[in-house]
Design a protein around this motif. Structure first.
Motif, short mmCIF file in Angstrom:
data_model
loop_
_atom_site.label_atom_id
_atom_site.label_comp_id
_atom_site.label_asym_id
_atom_site.label_seq_id
_atom_site.Cartn_x
_atom_site.Cartn_y
_atom_site.Cartn_z
N ASN A 1 47.20 30.86 37.32
CA ASN A 1 48.21 31.17 36.32
C ASN A 1 47.69 32.11 35.24
OD1 ASN A 1 50.50 29.51 37.28
ND2 ASN A 1 49.05 27.83 36.94
N ASN A 2 46.57 32.76 35.54
CA ASN A 2 46.00 33.80 34.69
C ASN A 2 45.54 33.31 33.32
OD1 ASN A 2 46.13 35.89 36.54
ND2 ASN A 2 48.17 36.53 35.90
N ARG A 3 45.16 32.05 33.23
CA ARG A 3 44.43 31.61 32.05
C ARG A 3 43.01 32.17 32.09
NH1 ARG A 3 47.14 30.04 27.89
NH2 ARG A 3 45.75 28.32 27.30
N TYR A 4 42.52 32.42 33.30
CA TYR A 4 41.32 33.20 33.53
C TYR A 4 41.73 34.42 34.36
CZ TYR A 4 39.09 28.75 32.32
OH TYR A 4 38.71 27.60 31.70
N ALA A 5 40.96 35.50 34.22
CA ALA A 5 41.36 36.77 34.82
C ALA A 5 40.80 36.99 36.23
CB ALA A 5 40.91 37.93 33.92
N THR A 6 39.98 36.08 36.74
CA THR A 6 39.30 36.28 38.02
C THR A 6 40.29 36.32 39.19
OG1 THR A 6 37.45 35.00 37.12
CG2 THR A 6 37.48 35.37 39.50
N ASP A 7 40.09 37.30 40.08
CA ASP A 7 40.78 37.30 41.37
C ASP A 7 39.73 37.43 42.48
OD1 ASP A 7 40.03 39.97 41.36
OD2 ASP A 7 42.08 40.75 41.19
N GLY A 8 40.19 37.54 43.72
CA GLY A 8 39.25 37.57 44.83
C GLY A 8 38.32 38.78 44.79
N ALA A 9 38.86 39.94 44.42
CA ALA A 9 38.02 41.13 44.33
C ALA A 9 36.99 40.99 43.21
CB ALA A 9 38.90 42.36 44.09
N GLY A 10 37.41 40.37 42.12
CA GLY A 10 36.46 40.14 41.04
C GLY A 10 35.36 39.17 41.44
N ARG A 11 35.74 38.16 42.22
CA ARG A 11 34.73 37.22 42.70
C ARG A 11 33.67 37.95 43.50
NH1 ARG A 11 32.81 33.94 46.70
NH2 ARG A 11 32.56 31.72 46.18
N ALA A 12 34.08 38.90 44.31
CA ALA A 12 33.12 39.65 45.13
C ALA A 12 32.15 40.44 44.26
CB ALA A 12 33.87 40.58 46.08
N VAL A 13 32.64 41.01 43.14
CA VAL A 13 31.77 41.76 42.23
C VAL A 13 30.71 40.83 41.64
CG1 VAL A 13 31.69 43.01 40.04
CG2 VAL A 13 33.51 43.49 41.67
N LYS B 1 39.68 45.77 35.20
CA LYS B 1 39.40 44.61 36.04
C LYS B 1 38.44 43.70 35.32
CE LYS B 1 39.32 44.46 40.42
NZ LYS B 1 40.23 43.27 40.51
N THR B 2 38.80 42.42 35.20
CA THR B 2 38.02 41.46 34.43
C THR B 2 37.79 40.20 35.23
OG1 THR B 2 38.99 42.35 32.39
CG2 THR B 2 37.90 40.22 32.23
N ILE B 3 36.60 39.65 35.11
CA ILE B 3 36.20 38.43 35.80
C ILE B 3 35.71 37.45 34.75
CG2 ILE B 3 34.68 37.45 37.56
CD1 ILE B 3 34.65 41.06 37.71
N ASP B 4 36.19 36.20 34.81
CA ASP B 4 35.76 35.18 33.86
C ASP B 4 34.61 34.37 34.43
OD1 ASP B 4 37.20 34.86 31.25
OD2 ASP B 4 38.94 35.13 32.57
N ILE B 5 33.53 34.30 33.65
CA ILE B 5 32.33 33.57 34.06
C ILE B 5 31.80 32.81 32.85
CG2 ILE B 5 31.76 35.35 35.76
CD1 ILE B 5 29.39 36.04 33.73
N GLY B 6 30.64 32.18 33.01
CA GLY B 6 30.01 31.52 31.87
C GLY B 6 28.95 30.53 32.30
N VAL B 7 28.62 29.62 31.40
CA VAL B 7 27.66 28.56 31.64
C VAL B 7 28.37 27.22 31.43
CG1 VAL B 7 25.67 27.38 30.59
CG2 VAL B 7 25.52 29.80 31.18
#
Length: 434
Positions: free
Chosen positions: A348-360, A398-404
């Motif tokens: 629901n786009n609370r985070y911006a990650t999609d499949g292509a972003g995951r690959a990056v 293109k944005t990918i959400d990550i963290g610790v």
């Protein structure tokens, strides 16, 4: 392409120093700027004309910083690799008329910033820090890093139900800290800060002040495999991104080629919606990136080409599985401390990650030799959000959400694995190098 030296536990030691020295967003960006300057970056003023020369540059605006490194040979349409983070944390902030009190107690009037775990602020020794605006138009940082204030909890004898029905706090009545005895007098707190800062009476005409726990960060556990400390959400990411940018720029300075322009973007006000001139929903990042393109002789077409090839990692803390509340997590996604950085997903786009972003991100982690984990929320629990969707929507990047993964998020004192900060930094280096 040469790869910078890998970060290790020494990075976590340095994170502890950074956390202790950064009680406010203003201190955090000042400390990041100092580290960048030592690595050869130079500050540029937004009011000056910018040049298109290679090297490291950064812009400071309030509690935000944007830094970038232009490698030799970069063209006007060279895309960016951005690590985004935020400098603010939930806390108690001083009101415009701070001097208050009752029944022989002198108190400081505070307002709740963001969404702190209010109970974690009780019975803590608190310091006071922030930014002072002076009569001559200048600003000055102040940090009273000693026990100065305290929010005392009501004794159990006067609240017998607290252990059975839970603690109930009224944000207005119950969170005002004490800092002395006697009657409150208007101007007391500011006069105290003037004295502490070596200023003359009446020099302070404005302030942005906030409280912080004076307890320093510390390793925890039998084998010191955990780290406890304040403001990990999200200074952990700011610190890692700063270290990664310095490492990549240093390697590039010794001849390593870069296909991208690496960028650090650390914003203020994420905890209350990012809508400010220093927040991710403001014009700061877009303005800096565009001016960088145009300073290198680019056109609007170059700007469009550059942004189309740009990728951003939105790095923010996330939730590690809690051993006492495992049912609050998704049953098949249990991020663990010291398991490596997390990839955050929400359809629901609370985070911006999609499949292509995951690959990056997967490619960056593979290059760095770092394992990563996936995080999604339990379907029955509301999901938080970050600067990721804002960055993607505002700039078309293109944005990918990550963290610790951490425990006790939004507490005055949070907890993470002691290895995860340097594992994140190593992944960010690989991402920025491309």
């Amino acid at each position: 392409m040469s790869y910078p030296a890998r970060f290790d536990r020494g990075h976590t030691d340095d994170l502890m120093t950074f956390l202790a020295a950064s009680p406010t967003p203003y201190h955090a960006v000042a400390n990041a700027a100092e580290r960048l300057e030592k690595a050869g970056f130079r500050q540029v003023a937004e009011t000056d004309a910018w040049d298109g020369t290679s090297g490291g540059k950064f812009v400071l605006r309030g509690g935000a910083i944007v830094a970038w490194y232009v490698p030799e040979g970069a063209g006007p349409h060279t895309p960016f690799r951005i690590v985004g983070a935020h400098t603010d944390s939930p806390n108690l902030r001083v009101k415009p008329q701070p001097d208050t009190g009752a029944h022989g107690w002198r108190q400081v009037a505070v307002e709740i910033y963001g969404g702190p775990l209010l109970n974690s602020w009780l019975d803590r020794d608190l310091g006071l820090a922030g930014r002072l605006a002076l009569r001559d138009g200048s600003t000055r940082l102040v940090n009273i890093d000693r026990p100065l204030l305290r929010v005392p909890q009501l004794a159990v004898h006067l609240d017998r139900s607290v252990s059975t029905e839970g603690l109930k706090l009224d944000k207005q009545r119950h969170l005002q800290p004490v800092w002395g005895l006697g009657d409150a007098h208007e101007g007391d707190l500011i006069a105290f800060l003037e004295e502490e800062s070596g200023l003359q009476a009446g020099e302070i005409t404005g302030w942005d002040l906030m409280t912080h726990s004076v307890e320093p960060p510390a390793y925890l556990g039998r084998d010191k495999e955990l780290l406890a400390g304040p403001r990990m959400d999200n200074l952990l990411s700011v610190h890692a991104a700063t270290a990664a940018l310095v490492a990549v720029a240093t390697a590039a300075g010794t001849g390593s080629e870069l296909p991208y322009i690496p960028v650090l973007a650390a914003f203020d006000h994420e905890e209350n919606g990012s809508q400010s001139d220093t927040g991710a929903d403001g014009p700061l990042l877009g303005g800096v990136l565009e001016r960088s393109v145009f300073a290198r002789g680019g056109t609007y077409e170059d700007r469009a080409r550059s942004f189309a090839g740009t990728v951003c990692l939105s790095s923010d803390t996330g939730h590690a599985v809690h051993p006492n509340y495992a049912e609050r997590h998704d049953p098949t996604h249990h991020p663990r401390a010291n398991g490596g950085p997390i990839l955050k997903v929400n359809v629901n786009n609370r985070y911006a990650t999609d499949g292509a972003g995951r690959a990056v991100f997967a490619a960056a982690c593979e290059k760095a030799g770092v394992d990563f984990q996936s995080f999604v929320s339990n379907n029955s629990m509301p999901c938080g959000t970050t600067i990721g969707p804002i960055t993607a929507a505002r700039h078309g990047i293109k944005t990918i959400d990550i963290g610790v993964a951490i425990l006790s998020m939004h507490s005055v004192r949070e907890l993470c694995g002691a290895d995860d900060p340097f594992l994140l930094a190593n992944a960010l280096v690989a991402f920025l190098q491309g």
